[in-house]
Design an enzyme around this catalytic site. Structure first.
Site, short mmCIF file in Angstrom:
data_model
loop_
_atom_site.label_atom_id
_atom_site.label_comp_id
_atom_site.label_asym_id
_atom_site.label_seq_id
_atom_site.Cartn_x
_atom_site.Cartn_y
_atom_site.Cartn_z
CG ASN A 273 -1.79 1.20 1.31
OD1 ASN A 273 -1.81 2.02 0.38
ND2 ASN A 273 -2.54 1.33 2.39
CE LYS B 83 -0.41 3.20 4.71
NZ LYS B 83 -0.33 3.31 6.16
CG HIS C 170 -6.03 1.81 4.99
ND1 HIS C 170 -5.63 2.76 5.89
CD2 HIS C 170 -5.01 0.93 4.87
CE1 HIS C 170 -4.39 2.47 6.29
NE2 HIS C 170 -4.00 1.36 5.70
CD GLU D 277 -3.14 5.44 6.63
OE1 GLU D 277 -3.08 5.43 5.39
OE2 GLU D 277 -2.21 5.03 7.35
CD GLU E 264 -3.53 -2.38 7.27
OE1 GLU E 264 -2.42 -2.63 6.80
OE2 GLU E 264 -4.16 -1.34 7.03
N GLY F 26 2.12 2.71 10.84
CA GLY F 26 3.04 3.83 10.70
C GLY F 26 3.70 4.25 12.00
CB SER G 151 4.93 -1.21 12.28
OG SER G 151 4.46 0.11 12.51
N GLY H 203 2.82 -0.97 4.40
CA GLY H 203 2.81 0.45 4.06
C GLY H 203 4.21 0.96 3.81
P1 13P Z 1 2.77 0.72 7.77
O1 13P Z 1 3.34 -0.56 7.23
O2 13P Z 1 3.48 1.95 7.25
O3 13P Z 1 2.62 0.68 9.25
O4 13P Z 1 1.29 0.85 7.17
C1 13P Z 1 0.45 -0.25 7.28
C2 13P Z 1 -0.74 0.00 6.44
O5 13P Z 1 -1.55 0.86 6.74
C3 13P Z 1 -0.91 -0.79 5.22
O6 13P Z 1 -2.17 -0.61 4.68
#
Ligand code: 13P
Length: 263
Positions: free
Chosen positions: A9, A11, A95, A97, A169, A175, A215, A236
């Protein structure tokens, strides 16, 4: 045997000018028999990633990061599932976010999921609890509620045909550099399968691949893939770093071989 999947992802990172080259590098560094790879760039980079992967003869798939819940209409700035034809074959839905920044509710996520399934996209439905919910012991209830809300209006047989994937997640792990433990992720994967069974999705409960996200790095992926109930990762930050993603997919390759995939 369930697929082993590593989904990237990206983002809100990369541009049409640089996404194709990053996809090309990632493709050459992550060719592992039996591992299903998916790259999910921003909408405006879908075509360049698709073209770069096609030029490289890659079997990595391209995914979008969301879709709108309607097919077409007066929705300024939005992209619908049928518009992705020829650009993407997968899509991330719900997601955290987008729940946070775009106000997506479980009900809305369910409508997006239904549209994705109708359009023939393979959906990755994201669920996960907040830190307070984990600390108060409510994580399983929260995730079960998210599943009930999102899947209420989705036909189980159609979602099974679309080969639905679920990504667990935990929001506090995204993140932050603070990942869940493999044991916690596996316990949640079991709870997700139980919740699917309670919803009447009995076949899907056993067959749905469940990914961990939050992460994930090349250093901790082994902890998750050591768990038989975890089928891969939604990555991510580390998915923008070819060395990191190569390590993650290499570890996924061990699981794929152990499952007899890609032989
Ligand atoms: P990170 O791997 O940056 O923590 O993000 C995870 C994520 O939201 C994948 O969709």
């Amino acid at each position: 045997m369930r697929d082993v999947i590593v989904a990237a992802n990206w983002k809100m990172h990369t541009t049409p000018a640089d996404a194709g080259e990053l996809a090309r590098i990632i493709d050459t560094r992550t060719r592992e028999p039996g591992v299903t790879r998916v790259i999910c760039p921003p909408f405006v980079c879908l075509a360049s990633v698709r073209d770069a992967l096609a030029d490289a003869g890659s079997d990595a798939a391209v995914g979008a990061q969301t879709v709108h819940h309607e097919l077409a209409g007066a929705y300024t700035g939005e992209i619908s599932a049928p518009m992705l034809e020829g650009l993407a074959t997968w899509v991330i839905i719900g997601h955290s976010e987008r729940r946070r920044d775009a106000g997506e509710t479980d009900e809305l996520i369910g409508r997006k999921l239904a549209r994705a399934v109708m359009a023939g996209l393979r959906p990755i439905l994201c669920v996960g609890e907040q830190l307070e919910e984990r600390e108060s012991g409510d994580a399983v209830d929260v995730v079960a509620r998210q599943l009930r809300g999102a899947l209420a209006a989705v036909d189980a047989a159609a979602a099974t045909d679309a080969r639905l994937v679920i990504a667990y997640e935990p929001v506090w792990a995204i993140g932050t550099g603070r990942n869940a433990t493999g044991a916690d992720a596996a316990a949640m994967a079991d709870a997700i399968r139980t919740a699917l069974g309670d919803l009447g999705w009995r076949d899907a409960a056993a067959d749905v691949p469940i990914l961990y996200g939050g992460s994930v790095t090349s250093a901790n992926i082994g902890e998750f893939l050591a768990e038989p109930s975890i089928d891969g990762a939604l990555v991510g930050g580390a998915s923008l770093k070819p060395d990191e993603l190569a390590g993650i997919v290499a570890r996924a390759g061990l699981t794929a071989r152990a499952r007899g995939l890609g032989a």
